[in-house]
Design an enzyme around this catalytic site. Structure first.
Site, PDB file in Angstrom:
ATOM      1  N   THR A 126      21.301 -39.008   3.132  1.00  0.00           N
ATOM      2  CA  THR A 126      21.437 -38.263   1.874  1.00  0.00           C
ATOM      3  C   THR A 126      22.617 -37.314   1.934  1.00  0.00           C
ATOM      4  O   THR A 126      23.376 -37.179   0.973  1.00  0.00           O
ATOM      5  CB  THR A 126      20.145 -37.483   1.577  1.00  0.00           C
ATOM      6  OG1 THR A 126      19.074 -38.402   1.407  1.00  0.00           O
ATOM      7  CG2 THR A 126      20.281 -36.641   0.320  1.00  0.00           C
ATOM      8  N   LEU A 170      23.513 -27.824  -1.227  1.00  0.00           N
ATOM      9  CA  LEU A 170      22.238 -27.280  -0.744  1.00  0.00           C
ATOM     10  C   LEU A 170      22.156 -25.767  -0.956  1.00  0.00           C
ATOM     11  O   LEU A 170      21.775 -25.014  -0.058  1.00  0.00           O
ATOM     12  CB  LEU A 170      22.006 -27.616   0.731  1.00  0.00           C
ATOM     13  CG  LEU A 170      21.902 -29.097   1.090  1.00  0.00           C
ATOM     14  CD1 LEU A 170      21.528 -29.259   2.557  1.00  0.00           C
ATOM     15  CD2 LEU A 170      20.907 -29.828   0.196  1.00  0.00           C
ATOM     16  N   GLU A 186       0.822  -1.200   0.000  1.00  0.00           N
ATOM     17  CA  GLU A 186       0.000   0.000   0.000  1.00  0.00           C
ATOM     18  C   GLU A 186       0.863   1.260   0.000  1.00  0.00           C
ATOM     19  O   GLU A 186       0.518   2.267  -0.638  1.00  0.00           O
ATOM     20  CB  GLU A 186      -0.922   0.016   1.226  1.00  0.00           C
ATOM     21  CG  GLU A 186      -1.883  -1.160   1.295  1.00  0.00           C
ATOM     22  CD  GLU A 186      -1.348  -2.347   2.085  1.00  0.00           C
ATOM     23  OE1 GLU A 186      -2.153  -3.018   2.745  1.00  0.00           O
ATOM     24  OE2 GLU A 186      -0.113  -2.596   2.028  1.00  0.00           O
ATOM     25  N   ALA A 197      13.158 -37.008  -7.104  1.00  0.00           N
ATOM     26  CA  ALA A 197      13.240 -37.455  -8.498  1.00  0.00           C
ATOM     27  C   ALA A 197      13.311 -38.974  -8.494  1.00  0.00           C
ATOM     28  O   ALA A 197      14.002 -39.574  -7.669  1.00  0.00           O
ATOM     29  CB  ALA A 197      14.466 -36.852  -9.178  1.00  0.00           C
TER      30      ALA A 197
END
Length: 369
Positions: free
Chosen positions: A213, A221, A65, A171
């Site tokens: 992982t 990352l 605004e 994936a």
């Protein structure tokens, strides 16, 4: 209502939607830059003509605004008290990092405000609307409401469910594996899809991977393949087996380790101790306390399945290489309570977007994904 009145009302409603859709377009420009604040766009309209626009561009900076009214002051100051302000989210009514937008609207004598959706944040939550009405301003709420809520689904989830918004991403091969036995890392998705994933990273406050992982892939990352803000890094490591020699630690950025052993701070590493009996809920509670509004969970299968089992996920984005087959490996996670939103194709990769049907803040306005 006669035919002419009905036609006029319909045209009036459609006009509101046109300007509100523009508010949503403007708001989306700030994706990844304003969290934990919401994305908001504003448009000022005088006699069917847009005379000013604005959006919340940066966390801690002026709200939509403010930008919109400043734009109008430079170009059409005399038209402001004769115009309608469209804003995708209820104007704030409290002092935070900036003054209340409701007060600004009142001060400039804008006679009518059209709002996409109400702000559920406890310091706003109807107070901005009430303040505008008390000042004699006509207020319309709920134009493109579902789309407005969907745009800020992470914001609404964060405040109403008191946890970050969770997006699962993985994936998989054409026959449903996320890795191949005997290989340290299987490259499944193509270069175009990888760039898309990096854009997703910039739109989330943090990326999370599991301990296995992190050790197997040694990921960075980061979002090196897409311009935008860098997400925080989170490792879900209950037993603290991840070595700090991994590449993701070679940075000045904060790395959060969710574990069941200790609370501590060591340089740029924050250790958060989770309850062993409720690791996912407790870990998310602590991330909420750190003001982390959204998390992209990138693996592995055990971590993904843990979120799915706990029911604490909101979206899933599943990439399938339609040409790649492996004979043996780690099976991809299995969703439950999912609803398919849409599917896209990038060369040999199909990307399917799902939502958790139990999260009411994720709507079918898939163009906003």
């Amino acid at each position: 209502m006669d035919v002419n009145s009905f036609t006029f009302a319909k045209m009036y409603e459609q006009a509101h939607e046109v300007y509100m859709r523009r508010c949503l377009q403007l708001a989306r420009l700030a994706a990844g830059h304003v969290a934990p604040n919401p994305m908001v766009g504003a448009v000022l309209v005088h006699k069917g003509q847009v005379i000013a626009e604005g959006y919340h561009q940066q966390y801690g900076g002026p709200h939509a605004e403010v930008h919109c009214i400043q734009d109008a002051l430079q170009n059409h100051p005399d038209k402001i008290p004769l115009s309608t302000l469209y804003v995708s989210l209820e104007p704030c009514a409290h002092f935070g990092k900036t003054p209340p937008c409701a007060d600004l609207i009142i001060r400039h004598q804008i006679p009518k405000v059209v709002i996409g959706c109400r702000d559920s944040f406890e310091k706003v939550d109807g107070k901005g609307i009430a303040k505008l009405k008390a000042a004699g301003i006509e207020v319309i709420v709920g134009v493109l409401e579902k789309e407005a809520i969907a745009l800020n689904k992470a914001f609404f989830t964060f405040h109403q469910l008191t946890r970050p918004y969770i997006t699962l991403k993985w994936a998989q091969t054409a026959n449903g594996y996320i890795s191949e036995e005997g290989k340290t890392r299987l490259m499944i998705s193509n270069d175009y899809t990888n760039r898309l994933v990096h854009s997703w990273r910039t739109e989330h406050a943090a990326i999370m991977v599991g301990a296995n992982t992190a050790i197997a892939d040694d990921p960075l990352l980061d979002n090196r393949n897409w311009m935008g803000p860098a997400p925080k890094k989170i490792v879900f490591d209950p037993n603290l087996k991840v070595p700090v020699s991994l590449r993701l630690f070679n940075t000045t950025a904060v790395v959060i380790i969710l574990n069941t052993i200790k609370d501590a701070v060591a340089g740029n590493i924050i250790y958060l101790k989770m309850d062993k009996n409720s690791m996912i809920p407790d870990g998310l509670r602590q991330l909420h306390q750190l003001n982390i509004q959204s998390v992209l969970v990138e693996g592995g299968a055990f971590l993904h399945q843990s979120f799915i089992k706990a029911g604490m996920w909101d979206e899933a984005r599943v990439i399938t290489n339609k040409e790649l087959l492996v004979s043996k490996g780690v099976t991809a996670p299995m969703l439950s309570e999912q609803v398919k939103l849409k599917a896209t194709v990038l060369q040999n990769d199909e990307i399917i977007y799902f939502k958790n049907q139990n999260n009411s803040f994720v709507h079918a306005g898939t163009a906003l994904l």
